[in-house]
Design an enzyme around this catalytic site. Structure first.
Site, short mmCIF file in Angstrom:
data_model
loop_
_atom_site.label_atom_id
_atom_site.label_comp_id
_atom_site.label_asym_id
_atom_site.label_seq_id
_atom_site.Cartn_x
_atom_site.Cartn_y
_atom_site.Cartn_z
N GLY A 99 0.91 -0.91 0.11
CA GLY A 99 0.50 0.20 0.08
C GLY A 99 0.52 1.15 -0.15
O GLY A 99 2.26 0.80 0.59
N ASP A 100 0.62 2.63 0.03
CA ASP A 100 1.14 3.88 -0.28
C ASP A 100 1.68 3.90 -1.19
O ASP A 100 2.70 4.65 -1.31
CB ASP A 100 1.90 4.06 1.46
N LYS A 148 -0.65 4.99 -5.61
CA LYS A 148 -2.13 5.11 -6.51
C LYS A 148 -2.41 5.59 -7.10
O LYS A 148 -3.01 6.40 -8.06
CB LYS A 148 -2.87 3.99 -6.45
N ASN A 208 -10.26 2.63 5.73
CA ASN A 208 -8.58 2.28 6.16
C ASN A 208 -7.31 3.01 4.32
O ASN A 208 -6.77 3.20 5.03
CB ASN A 208 -8.59 1.48 6.62
N ALA A 209 -7.99 2.58 3.57
CA ALA A 209 -7.78 3.76 2.12
C ALA A 209 -7.36 5.01 2.75
O ALA A 209 -7.82 6.01 3.33
CB ALA A 209 -8.32 2.94 0.88
N GLY A 210 -5.98 5.57 1.92
CA GLY A 210 -5.93 7.00 1.72
C GLY A 210 -4.65 7.39 0.34
O GLY A 210 -4.23 7.06 0.65
N HIS A 211 -5.76 8.08 -0.14
CA HIS A 211 -5.09 8.17 -1.62
C HIS A 211 -4.63 9.49 -1.27
O HIS A 211 -5.61 10.77 -1.18
CB HIS A 211 -6.35 7.65 -2.52
N ARG A 259 -23.00 -12.94 6.95
CA ARG A 259 -24.50 -12.92 6.68
C ARG A 259 -25.25 -12.38 7.78
O ARG A 259 -26.87 -12.69 7.81
CB ARG A 259 -25.22 -14.08 5.73
N GLN A 286 -5.11 -0.06 -0.83
CA GLN A 286 -3.82 -0.62 -0.14
C GLN A 286 -2.78 -1.64 -1.35
O GLN A 286 -3.08 -1.00 -2.22
CB GLN A 286 -4.72 -2.20 0.97
N THR A 334 -3.86 6.75 9.18
CA THR A 334 -4.46 8.00 11.02
C THR A 334 -2.93 7.83 11.67
O THR A 334 -2.91 8.50 12.32
CB THR A 334 -3.55 5.84 11.34
N GLY A 335 -1.92 8.77 10.13
CA GLY A 335 -0.90 9.48 10.76
C GLY A 335 0.37 8.56 11.43
O GLY A 335 1.10 9.15 11.68
N ASP A 357 12.74 9.60 -6.72
CA ASP A 357 13.26 10.96 -6.44
C ASP A 357 13.41 11.17 -4.97
O ASP A 357 14.90 11.55 -4.51
CB ASP A 357 12.71 12.51 -6.52
N GLY A 390 8.10 12.86 -9.02
CA GLY A 390 7.05 14.02 -7.67
C GLY A 390 6.04 13.79 -7.50
O GLY A 390 5.53 12.96 -8.57
P1 IMP Z 1 -6.87 -2.54 8.47
O1 IMP Z 1 -7.51 -2.69 7.06
O2 IMP Z 1 -7.06 -1.99 9.23
O3 IMP Z 1 -8.17 -3.76 9.44
O4 IMP Z 1 -5.33 -3.11 8.42
C1 IMP Z 1 -5.27 -4.27 8.68
C2 IMP Z 1 -3.77 -3.98 7.71
O5 IMP Z 1 -3.58 -3.36 6.79
C3 IMP Z 1 -2.67 -2.97 8.98
O6 IMP Z 1 -1.27 -3.62 8.67
C4 IMP Z 1 -2.48 -1.88 8.35
O7 IMP Z 1 -1.84 -0.52 8.54
C5 IMP Z 1 -3.23 -2.56 6.99
N1 IMP Z 1 -3.73 -1.04 6.06
C6 IMP Z 1 -4.57 -0.37 6.19
N2 IMP Z 1 -5.10 -0.23 4.42
C7 IMP Z 1 -3.82 -0.02 4.46
C8 IMP Z 1 -3.29 1.38 3.57
O8 IMP Z 1 -4.07 2.20 2.44
N3 IMP Z 1 -1.93 1.63 2.88
C9 IMP Z 1 -2.05 1.13 3.95
N4 IMP Z 1 -1.74 -0.31 4.74
C10 IMP Z 1 -3.16 -0.54 4.83
#
Ligand code: IMP
Length: 470
Positions: A52-53, A56, A78-81, A182, A263, A340-341, A372, A454
């Site tokens: 992840g990260d 994308k 949970n994703a951060g783009h 379910r 991810q 999450t920082g 870079d 960049g």
């Molecule tokens: P969850 O998806 O919150 O259940 O986390 C499960 C694992 O996936 C943990 O190690 C998170 O840090 C990792 N994870 C979830 N989403 C991301 C993402 O967008 N980038 C990087 N790691 C992620």
């Protein structure tokens, strides 16, 4: 570039396909079939190839310019783009990165789990910054991340003690558990008072047993939750749609659909470093099941690789750097989670994990990002094998215990002194940087078509058009 595999056939435009159809009698049946297939492959997958990260968001934003639809198919907030464009810098969690283009429909597919509060907050903050969200669609089949999922995610993590996964604490795992059991509530249910009431009663009764008896927590206030859900339903109503049909019809019309992964492949529930993974299929197979898109409609599968490795949360990471170099890379690249920082763990490029990722996704091309970040380092390393229990592994070990004990075997390559930052032409790269890119290309086994130098849209080197027809 060293690697030169066969390229997929380009998609024919409508005019071209009609012209070709006229001369069809001259072609063999097999050739005709192949051409017919080629006119109906308008979906493109963008998949995180590591943990992840990988960047994308930038690539999706780049491709969205000439796409019609951009779809998220797995994961949740949970994703951060991060996307940086003419409107500023944006951190997206649920809304697909195509939202910035006025001609693009941004779709949250049925395979995504949606926290309505988080989605509404994201919609409001985009609108407040002048981004029109009217073209956002949310699948009625996407599962809802409920407040009790967030609570359970945190309680379960605490209970895991030293085996904690390091989840993002956003309720993603428990929401997918309920989907599979379910016992989930879906986005469409939020708009049906009677059905929601009935469904929620059963689910809340069982959650309360777990919350009170296993964790000694307070029970859920069901009437308050019901009311909150109905409010979410009212606010989300304009966005809710049967997106499978929408996407299916668009694909039939030959519209271009970008499948935006979240991810990375090594966090895939089935193919990643289980149990230190997320709870969905983030690889290309997850796009088919998470959207209802048939695999033969996916024309290109683009793997996004970072020029080094990063990981958030727990789990094996053979190339992790616990030293000053690791700190240096983290600070240069500002490797802190968008969601999450948390500081990300960083390390050298892991060629073993990368080749595994190519294998399970069938990448047709790759993008190498953040080259870079390595500017000015005296040397750079690439992991080409693992060693565990005295054995050398050149393929990704499938047993988690082995992976835990694996140490990396590196090749060391000379660093480069002149910068790659901001380069837009291959010729601007120092020879050492090109050699590094060539070596990575060879290891991952698919052509690197774009190199990102960049964060801004134009800070990219197009080696070959990523998708010739886009
Ligand atoms: P969850 O998806 O919150 O259940 O986390 C499960 C694992 O996936 C943990 O190690 C998170 O840090 C990792 N994870 C979830 N989403 C991301 C993402 O967008 N980038 C990087 N790691 C992620």
């Amino acid at each position: 570039m060293l690697y030169n595999p066969p390229r997929p056939a380009p998609i024919l435009g409508v005019g071209q396909s009609l012209q070709r159809a006229k001369s069809a009698t001259l072609d063999s049946a097999a050739t005709c079939r192949a051409k017919k297939r080629a006119t109906h492959l308008p979906a493109y997958g963008i998949i995180g190839a590591q943990w992840g990260d990988e960047g994308k968001g930038k690539v999706v934003d780049f491709l969205a310019e000439r796409a019609d639809i951009v779809v998220r198919f797995s994961g949740g907030n949970n994703a951060g783009h991060t996307v940086i464009n003419h409107m500023g810098e944006f951190a997206l969690h649920l809304v697909p990165a195509g939202i910035f283009w006025p001609h693009v429909t941004a779709v949250i597919g049925p395979g995504v789990v949606v926290d309505p509060a988080a989605l509404l907050e994201e919609i409001d903050s985009l609108e407040a910054r002048g981004v029109d969200t009217k073209r956002l669609l949310v699948s009625d089949h996407a599962h809802v991340v409920m407040p009790y999922h967030i609570q359970l995610d945190q309680l379960e993590e605490e209970a895991r003690g030293r085996n904690a996964i390091g989840t993002t604490g956003r309720g993603i795992g428990p929401a997918y558990v309920d989907k599979t059991a379910r016992a989930g509530i879906r986005i469409g249910d939020l708009t049906d008072e009677a059905y929601l009431g009935e469904r929620l009663a059963g689910v809340v009764a069982s959650k309360n047993q777990v919350l009170t008896k296993v964790y000694g927590a307070e029970p859920i206030d069901e009437p308050a939750l019901y009311k909150q859900c109905l409010e979410f339903g009212v606010r989300l109503q304009p966005y809710i749609a049967s997106v499978e049909q929408h996407i299916g019809d668009a694909l039939k019309r030959g519209e271009r659909v970008v499948l935006e992964g979240a991810q990375g492949a090594m966090l895939d529930l089935d193919h990643g470093t289980y149990p230190y993974v997320t709870s969905s299929n983030v690889t290309i197979g997850g796009a088919c099941s998470g959207l209802g898109v048939p695999p033969q409609q996916i024309h290109a599968i683009i793997g996004i690789f970072k020029a080094y490795t990063s990981r958030v949360g727990a789990g094996p990471m053979a190339t992790e750097l616990d030293d000053a170099i690791g700190v240096d890379i983290r600070e240069r690249a500002h490797e802190y989670g968008v969601t999450t920082g948390r500081p990300r763990r960083v390390g050298w490029f892991d060629g073993i994990a990368a080749a595994h990722s190519t294998q399970i996704n069938g990448f047709t091309s790759a993008v190498l990002t953040r080259l870079d970040v390595l500017d000015g380092m005296s040397s750079v390393k690439v992991c080409v094998a693992y060693e565990a229990d005295g054995d050398r592994y050149e393929r990704f070990p499938s047993l988690p215990g082995l992976l835990d004990r694996a140490t990396p075997i590196y090749e060391e390559w000379p660093g480069w002194t002149s910068p790659t930052a901001g380069a837009t032409q291959l010729g601007q790269l120092p020879a050492e940087a090109r050699a590094y890119v060539d070596r990575i290309e060879q290891i991952i086994g698919c052509p690197i078509d774009l190199i990102s130098t960049g964060p801004k849209r134009h800070e990219s080197i197009t080696v070959r058009p990523l998708v010739p027809e886009l």
